[in-house]
Design a protein around this motif. Sequence first.
Motif, PDB file in Angstrom:
ATOM      1  N   UNK A   1       0.786  -1.246   0.000  1.00 32.42           N
ATOM      2  CA  UNK A   1       0.000   0.000   0.000  1.00 32.42           C
ATOM      3  C   UNK A   1       0.809   1.283   0.000  1.00 32.42           C
ATOM      4  N   UNK A   2       2.085   1.243   0.415  1.00 37.24           N
ATOM      5  CA  UNK A   2       2.887   2.467   0.414  1.00 37.24           C
ATOM      6  C   UNK A   2       3.436   2.801  -0.968  1.00 37.24           C
ATOM      7  N   UNK A   3       3.234   1.917  -1.930  1.00 37.72           N
ATOM      8  CA  UNK A   3       3.732   2.163  -3.288  1.00 37.72           C
ATOM      9  C   UNK A   3       2.711   2.971  -4.090  1.00 37.72           C
ATOM     10  N   UNK A   4       3.206   3.921  -4.865  1.00 37.71           N
ATOM     11  CA  UNK A   4       2.363   4.705  -5.770  1.00 37.71           C
ATOM     12  C   UNK A   4       2.207   3.926  -7.071  1.00 37.71           C
ATOM     13  N   UNK A   5       0.986   3.487  -7.360  1.00 41.29           N
ATOM     14  CA  UNK A   5       0.722   2.665  -8.542  1.00 41.29           C
ATOM     15  C   UNK A   5      -0.649   3.015  -9.117  1.00 41.29           C
ATOM     16  N   UNK A   6      -0.704   3.936 -10.065  1.00 46.55           N
ATOM     17  CA  UNK A   6      -1.998   4.353 -10.626  1.00 46.55           C
ATOM     18  C   UNK A   6      -2.805   3.220 -11.247  1.00 46.55           C
ATOM     19  N   UNK A   7      -2.151   2.135 -11.672  1.00 47.64           N
ATOM     20  CA  UNK A   7      -2.910   1.054 -12.315  1.00 47.64           C
ATOM     21  C   UNK A   7      -3.840   0.332 -11.350  1.00 47.64           C
ATOM     22  N   UNK A   8      -3.724   0.620 -10.054  1.00 42.66           N
ATOM     23  CA  UNK A   8      -4.717   0.085  -9.114  1.00 42.66           C
ATOM     24  C   UNK A   8      -6.129   0.518  -9.506  1.00 42.66           C
ATOM     25  N   UNK A   9      -6.216   1.621 -10.232  1.00 42.77           N
ATOM     26  CA  UNK A   9      -7.524   2.190 -10.541  1.00 42.77           C
ATOM     27  C   UNK A   9      -7.922   1.990 -12.004  1.00 42.77           C
ATOM     28  N   UNK A  10      -7.336   0.961 -12.639  1.00 44.13           N
ATOM     29  CA  UNK A  10      -7.872   0.613 -13.949  1.00 44.13           C
ATOM     30  C   UNK A  10      -9.262   0.003 -13.758  1.00 44.13           C
ATOM     31  N   UNK A  11      -9.989  -0.114 -14.832  1.00 47.05           N
ATOM     32  CA  UNK A  11     -11.396  -0.527 -14.744  1.00 47.05           C
ATOM     33  C   UNK A  11     -11.558  -1.869 -14.056  1.00 47.05           C
ATOM     34  N   UNK A  12     -10.740  -2.841 -14.416  1.00 41.60           N
ATOM     35  CA  UNK A  12     -10.876  -4.189 -13.856  1.00 41.60           C
ATOM     36  C   UNK A  12     -10.649  -4.188 -12.348  1.00 41.60           C
ATOM     37  N   UNK A  13      -9.593  -3.537 -11.898  1.00 43.25           N
ATOM     38  CA  UNK A  13      -9.282  -3.505 -10.462  1.00 43.25           C
ATOM     39  C   UNK A  13     -10.351  -2.755  -9.684  1.00 43.25           C
ATOM     40  N   UNK A  14     -10.824  -1.661 -10.234  1.00 48.39           N
ATOM     41  CA  UNK A  14     -11.842  -0.862  -9.553  1.00 48.39           C
ATOM     42  C   UNK A  14     -13.132  -1.643  -9.384  1.00 48.39           C
ATOM     43  N   UNK A  15     -13.521  -2.386 -10.390  1.00 46.58           N
ATOM     44  CA  UNK A  15     -14.766  -3.160 -10.319  1.00 46.58           C
ATOM     45  C   UNK A  15     -14.682  -4.270  -9.272  1.00 46.58           C
ATOM     46  N   UNK A  16     -13.491  -4.794  -9.014  1.00 47.65           N
ATOM     47  CA  UNK A  16     -13.324  -5.871  -8.031  1.00 47.65           C
ATOM     48  C   UNK A  16     -13.245  -5.355  -6.599  1.00 47.65           C
ATOM     49  N   UNK A  17     -12.937  -4.084  -6.450  1.00 48.17           N
ATOM     50  CA  UNK A  17     -12.671  -3.528  -5.125  1.00 48.17           C
ATOM     51  C   UNK A  17     -13.972  -3.277  -4.364  1.00 48.17           C
ATOM     52  N   UNK A  18     -14.036  -3.624  -3.065  1.00 46.84           N
ATOM     53  CA  UNK A  18     -15.235  -3.304  -2.277  1.00 46.84           C
ATOM     54  C   UNK A  18     -15.512  -1.803  -2.283  1.00 46.84           C
ATOM     55  N   UNK A  19     -16.781  -1.441  -2.344  1.00 44.22           N
ATOM     56  CA  UNK A  19     -17.176  -0.040  -2.465  1.00 44.22           C
ATOM     57  C   UNK A  19     -16.579   0.822  -1.359  1.00 44.22           C
ATOM     58  N   UNK A  20     -16.558   0.347  -0.142  1.00 46.59           N
ATOM     59  CA  UNK A  20     -16.137   1.182   0.980  1.00 46.59           C
ATOM     60  C   UNK A  20     -14.667   0.966   1.360  1.00 46.59           C
ATOM     61  N   UNK A  21     -13.861   0.487   0.391  1.00 51.03           N
ATOM     62  CA  UNK A  21     -12.424   0.378   0.618  1.00 51.03           C
ATOM     63  C   UNK A  21     -11.700   1.668   0.270  1.00 51.03           C
TER      64      UNK A  21
END
Length: 477
Positions: A381-401
């Motif tokens: 989590x301390x790493x800066x990685x914008x690809x965390x927010x690509x469409x696929x990753x965002x759709x898998x992530x719990x809403x309140x994370x």
Amino acid sequence: MNTPVTATPTATKTLAGLAPPPLKPASFLKTLRASRGNAFEVIPLQAYEQPVYLAKSILGKVLMVNDPEGVRRILLDNVANYPKNDLEIEFFSAMFGEGLLSAPTAKWRTHRKVMAPSFGTRSVESYAPAMVETTVDFARHWDALPEAAEIDIAEEMKALTLKIICRTMFSSDADELAACSSEALEFAQASLEFGLLDVLPVIGPRRIKRTVDSIRAHFKGMDAAIYRLIGEREKIRDEAPKDFLTRLVAAKDPDDGVGLNASEVRDEVITIFMAGHETTAVTMTWVWYLLSQHPVEEATLHAELDAVLAGKIPTAEDIPNLPYARMVIEEAMRVYPPAPGISIRQAQQADEVCGFKVWPGLQILISPWILHRHRRLWDNPERFDPTRFNKESTEKRPRFAYLPFGGGPRVCIGATLAMTEATLILAVLAQRFRLRLKEQQEIKLQTRITLRPKNGMMTILERRSPSVHLRGAHGRP
């Protein structure tokens, strides 16, 4: 839609304020000293590993809820059982009256319904040209500076977002308001620094009351300017500029046709004005900081901007074609959430959250700072990685994370507006410039309402391509 250049994220480095969490809870005095900077940095590792963490001090117990389902329970499913605590409401009311951040539930529900059209997609798109024009003017100001000029990017972003919100909210009528708002906000932010005397019985409440009274006094100049603008708009409704203030003065409840009175308009204007420009300013400050520390991600952003815009001035229609720019902003708000602590809630009745038995009166903290780097939710989590927010990753992530704009019914009404503004600022400025952090400078974090660099952030301004000038939509300079 253009696909951004793919690249391996820059190797993990220690960023400002992101040293490993301490293994043990801090002492009361250490926690109090930390409150002058970023108090979240003394929260122990356990809070980043467990769904809930019960913090204990001589002032009582606070339950930190760090699990998406637990957050959902507090902010949505059983929200009526967890109102904001009285001290927070008192401070917010001193600044914002009964605007959306501090209004009682019934008034909040009515105001939210009345204000919603002013923050809908069409309204936000109508604000975009003013955002872009103001940023282009600002780019010319940077162009006039000498090569390798030193600038405090935190101050520069505050100046830019203040100009933008004045333009979108009040057209050209806001010079007086801009002058007094900056001072009022600075005083309010500084007033949230607490010392030992503020937490003592008898003495503490008296000191806090004096602070609240002082905050109200510092907002009087801003109040007078807003009431004058409201009065002028009411007189010229048909000829008034189609900005936010005009929309708010004219807005009606779709059910009963009732609008907002002058006092209610004032409260909402100050809420949006103060919260809006400050949060976008700190977001953009951290965006520039992170890009300066991550050349691979910066190059990927530049490649996308050059491919999509080719030097032309961006518009709202370009935003869907700039997915990596959006991801950079979203990841910056994960690493450095603009509002790192949503609020302290207080349980009214017994409840159960993530298996923990909540008792009446227990204080509850939901903190994006913790949630956004929780070990169960984010890899490295301390790493800066914008690809965390690509469409696929965002759709898998719990809403309140991920809560850069809060969550539940009171999620920030201006979220779309803020993302539009930040993306357009980045698209205009990052085409022409890159920023390098000045060496031998320690960046320290400071949390008040927002998360700021404590002593500013000195950067070196570099031109990316002096031969390429910002061009209009049809190629004209």
